[in-house]
Design a protein around this motif. Structure first.
Motif, mmCIF file in Angstrom:
data_model
loop_
_atom_site.group_PDB
_atom_site.id
_atom_site.type_symbol
_atom_site.label_atom_id
_atom_site.label_comp_id
_atom_site.label_asym_id
_atom_site.label_seq_id
_atom_site.Cartn_x
_atom_site.Cartn_y
_atom_site.Cartn_z
ATOM 1 N N THR A 314 0.811 -1.221 0.000
ATOM 2 C CA THR A 314 0.000 0.000 0.000
ATOM 3 C C THR A 314 0.842 1.267 0.000
ATOM 4 O O THR A 314 0.360 2.338 -0.378
ATOM 5 C CB THR A 314 -0.923 0.040 1.226
ATOM 6 N N GLY A 315 2.105 1.156 0.469
ATOM 7 C CA GLY A 315 2.918 2.340 0.698
ATOM 8 C C GLY A 315 2.613 2.930 2.055
ATOM 9 O O GLY A 315 1.535 2.717 2.622
ATOM 10 N N ARG A 316 3.550 3.674 2.607
ATOM 11 C CA ARG A 316 3.386 4.147 3.970
ATOM 12 C C ARG A 316 2.387 5.294 4.087
ATOM 13 O O ARG A 316 1.788 5.506 5.130
ATOM 14 C CB ARG A 316 4.742 4.544 4.564
ATOM 15 N N ILE A 317 2.184 6.063 3.002
ATOM 16 C CA ILE A 317 1.257 7.186 3.086
ATOM 17 C C ILE A 317 -0.142 6.702 3.419
ATOM 18 O O ILE A 317 -0.828 7.277 4.277
ATOM 19 C CB ILE A 317 1.249 7.986 1.766
ATOM 20 N N ALA A 318 -0.578 5.643 2.777
ATOM 21 C CA ALA A 318 -1.914 5.104 3.026
ATOM 22 C C ALA A 318 -2.064 4.659 4.476
ATOM 23 O O ALA A 318 -3.122 4.841 5.092
ATOM 24 C CB ALA A 318 -2.192 3.935 2.082
ATOM 25 N N ILE A 319 -0.995 4.082 5.043
ATOM 26 C CA ILE A 319 -1.037 3.627 6.434
ATOM 27 C C ILE A 319 -1.172 4.819 7.378
ATOM 28 O O ILE A 319 -1.995 4.808 8.306
ATOM 29 C CB ILE A 319 0.235 2.827 6.780
ATOM 30 N N PHE A 320 -0.383 5.857 7.149
ATOM 31 C CA PHE A 320 -0.441 7.038 8.022
ATOM 32 C C PHE A 320 -1.793 7.747 7.921
ATOM 33 O O PHE A 320 -2.334 8.204 8.935
ATOM 34 C CB PHE A 320 0.694 8.009 7.671
ATOM 35 N N VAL A 321 -2.338 7.846 6.726
ATOM 36 C CA VAL A 321 -3.642 8.487 6.562
ATOM 37 C C VAL A 321 -4.728 7.685 7.269
ATOM 38 O O VAL A 321 -5.630 8.253 7.914
ATOM 39 C CB VAL A 321 -3.965 8.656 5.065
ATOM 40 N N THR A 322 -4.657 6.362 7.174
ATOM 41 C CA THR A 322 -5.624 5.509 7.866
ATOM 42 C C THR A 322 -5.552 5.714 9.376
ATOM 43 O O THR A 322 -6.576 5.873 10.048
ATOM 44 C CB THR A 322 -5.364 4.028 7.544
ATOM 45 N N GLY A 323 -4.335 5.728 9.914
ATOM 46 C CA GLY A 323 -4.165 5.938 11.351
ATOM 47 C C GLY A 323 -4.716 7.280 11.801
ATOM 48 O O GLY A 323 -5.384 7.377 12.833
ATOM 49 N N ALA A 324 -4.449 8.321 11.010
ATOM 50 C CA ALA A 324 -4.935 9.662 11.366
ATOM 51 C C ALA A 324 -6.456 9.717 11.329
ATOM 52 O O ALA A 324 -7.094 10.323 12.201
ATOM 53 C CB ALA A 324 -4.344 10.696 10.411
ATOM 54 N N GLY A 325 -7.054 9.073 10.330
ATOM 55 C CA GLY A 325 -8.508 9.073 10.221
ATOM 56 C C GLY A 325 -9.184 8.366 11.382
ATOM 57 O O GLY A 325 -10.160 8.869 11.965
ATOM 58 N N VAL A 326 -8.659 7.200 11.747
ATOM 59 C CA VAL A 326 -9.229 6.445 12.868
ATOM 60 C C VAL A 326 -9.068 7.212 14.174
ATOM 61 O O VAL A 326 -9.986 7.277 14.998
ATOM 62 C CB VAL A 326 -8.571 5.052 12.968
ATOM 63 N N HIS A 327 -7.901 7.817 14.362
ATOM 64 C CA HIS A 327 -7.656 8.533 15.609
ATOM 65 C C HIS A 327 -8.531 9.783 15.712
ATOM 66 O O HIS A 327 -9.061 10.098 16.796
ATOM 67 C CB HIS A 327 -6.180 8.923 15.724
ATOM 68 N N ALA A 328 -8.681 10.490 14.626
ATOM 69 C CA ALA A 328 -9.543 11.673 14.638
ATOM 70 C C ALA A 328 -10.981 11.285 14.967
ATOM 71 O O ALA A 328 -11.664 11.977 15.740
ATOM 72 C CB ALA A 328 -9.473 12.386 13.288
ATOM 73 N N ALA A 329 -11.436 10.162 14.406
ATOM 74 C CA ALA A 329 -12.794 9.698 14.688
ATOM 75 C C ALA A 329 -12.962 9.351 16.165
ATOM 76 O O ALA A 329 -13.995 9.663 16.779
ATOM 77 C CB ALA A 329 -13.115 8.484 13.813
ATOM 78 N N CYS A 330 -11.958 8.714 16.757
ATOM 79 C CA CYS A 330 -12.017 8.365 18.179
ATOM 80 C C CYS A 330 -12.065 9.621 19.056
ATOM 81 O O CYS A 330 -12.824 9.680 20.031
ATOM 82 C CB CYS A 330 -10.802 7.523 18.558
ATOM 83 N N ILE A 331 -11.253 10.600 18.731
ATOM 84 C CA ILE A 331 -11.211 11.832 19.521
ATOM 85 C C ILE A 331 -12.560 12.545 19.471
ATOM 86 O O ILE A 331 -13.084 13.009 20.498
ATOM 87 C CB ILE A 331 -10.086 12.748 19.018
ATOM 88 N N ILE A 332 -13.133 12.632 18.277
ATOM 89 C CA ILE A 332 -14.435 13.286 18.135
ATOM 90 C C ILE A 332 -15.508 12.524 18.908
ATOM 91 O O ILE A 332 -16.378 13.116 19.562
ATOM 92 C CB ILE A 332 -14.804 13.415 16.646
#
Length: 454
Positions: A314-332
């Protein structure tokens, strides 16, 4: 040779597993167990302050003088002293051993990351593989094993607390739980378990730490022995090693990664202190802290391995974006959710999702540092430990002054800035093809393989 290196990965992983089974389980209980005058949380802030100093001054020097193996051993012993101090939790015992643990912790993680990166690159050379793929896989294996320590450490505490009536829930639904929990307005005081229960728990954790140290001493090889000595390639002087951590900040990529690295410490500190105290203990009681964090440990350890495997596709960019999206959802979700016992499953679901996101910052950030700063691994990993520990210091330091919702907004802002700057790093890497090549040594010649890092 490949089997020997894989054996060393397993040894360092299981050694750290036993150590962090004890430390991780104890850390998540500090805000609830030693809550008088916030003694437990303050001690954790002091610990990560010392961790910062270790990353800056001590870690490169110890790694140079002792080598990775014996730096790991010495540092692990510092963790055991902190566990022992909890048998008699006073300001002078907890703070002094927190300083010792912090000094050892920075050296431990710098040495560990250096060790894994070095043997990963050596394996890539002999197997004629891409170094980044091997390093990603090795860090994935390491964190898969290490993060199960959250499962065992919290399972131990929860099972032991089951024997303590004082740790059971006693109608703890309070109007100030969750994001509304603020200093001075806490509606909940979960009773401290008996000394017998605490001593049983601490005795179990001390035993785990001792086993971890023994595994490293007996089974871990020093990096690439040659004539009985660890390989020394152009070994720098004391002064240059000391200054290397500061010189690393001249690299603009290193500076751009600072916010994202700090976020890794902030989010772990929030989980360990605020989520456990203001959500789980506040509503469910102390005994459920371990069970809830087991979900975090399971998802975290599995995803560390999973992301390490799929990153080459997938490349590392996709992994980092996924992590950021999940974490932002948890915080909200934590900002909007009013925790109560009728939504029992939500405590576990949010913990599991947090574990998925944390796996990205934990394993992939380490691999990213190892790939981007190949020629300055020790200095780069010292910076990684430094800025992550800054995040911990801030998370534990402001714990006594800010409401939970303010901390959540801070997390969201730092995550946004961190991802923005990370995008700049990837842009710089894509713009500079020369930095995206690997030199693979074969038996006959050196071959430069050009691979995009994304």
């Amino acid at each position: 040779m490949g089997l020997t290196r894989f054996k060393n990965i397993l040894v360092v992983s299981f050694g750290m597993l036993f150590l962090y089974t004890a430390y991780g389980g104890l850390q998540t209980l500090q805000s609830s167990l030693n809550k008088e005058q916030n003694m437990g949380v303050v001690a954790l802030a002091v610990m990560y302050g010392a961790f910062c100093c270790s990353c800056l001054f001590l870690a490169p020097i110890l790694t140079e003088k002792l080598g990775c193996k014996w730096t790991i051993v010495l540092s692990m012993c510092c963790f055991i002293t902190y566990t022992l101090a909890n048998f008699y939790p006073k300001w002078y015992t907890l703070v002094s051993t927190s300083v010792l643990l912090g000094l050892g912790g920075g050296s431990l993680w710098t040495a560990k990351r250096t060790y894994i990166t070095v043997i990963g690159r050596k394996h890539a050379v002999t197997a004629r593989k891409i170094a980044e793929d091997v390093i990603n896989e090795y860090f994935g294996i390491f964190f898969l094993i290490l993060q199960t320590g959250r499962i065992w450490g919290n399972l131990i505490s929860s099972m032991i607390f089951d024997f303590s009536r004082g740790s059971r829930r006693q109608g703890l639904n309070g109007s100030y739980c969750g994001a509304d929990d603020c200093p001075g307005s806490e509606a909940v005081t979960s009773p401290r378990p008996s000394d017998t229960v605490i001593y049983t728990l601490l005795g179990s954790y001390t035993g785990c730490g001792v086993i971890g140290v023994a595994l490293i001493i007996i089974f871990l090889d020093r990096i690439e022995k040659k004539d009985g000595q660890e390989v020394e390639e152009n070994k720098p002087s004391f002064c240059s090693t000391f200054l290397a951590t500061f010189r690393q900040l001249r690299d603009k990529r290193q500076c751009l990664l600072i916010p994202l690295t700090i976020f890794g410490g902030l989010e772990q500190g929030f989980l360990a202190s605020d989520y456990t105290k203001s959500y789980v203990t506040c509503v469910l009681g102390l005994k459920f802290v371990g069970y809830v964090l087991i979900c975090f440990g399971v998802s975290n350890s599995v995803c560390c391995m999973f992301f390490g495997k799929i990153s080459q596709y997938t490349g590392r960019i996709a992994i980092f974006v996924t992590g950021a999206g999940v974490h932002a959802a948890c915080i909200i979700a934590l900002l909007l959710w009013k925790p109560n016992t009728d939504q029992f499953a939500v405590f576990f679901i949010l913990s599991a999702l947090w574990g998925i996101a944390d796996a990205v910052w934990l394993a992939r950030t380490s691999a990213l540092y190892g790939v981007l700063f190949e020629k300055n691994k020790e200095a780069a990993f010292s910076n990684c430990c430094l800025w992550e520990s800054v995040g911990f210091v801030v998370a534990f330091g402001y714990g006594s002054f800010l409401c939970v919702y303010v901390k959540l907004y801070i997390l969201l802002c730092v995550l946004a800035v961190g991802m923005l700057f990370y995008g700049v790093v990837e842009y710089l890497e894509a713009k500079n093809p020369a930095s995206s090549t690997y030199t693979v040594n074969t038996e006959s010649q050196d071959t430069t393989v050009e691979i995009p890092r994304t």
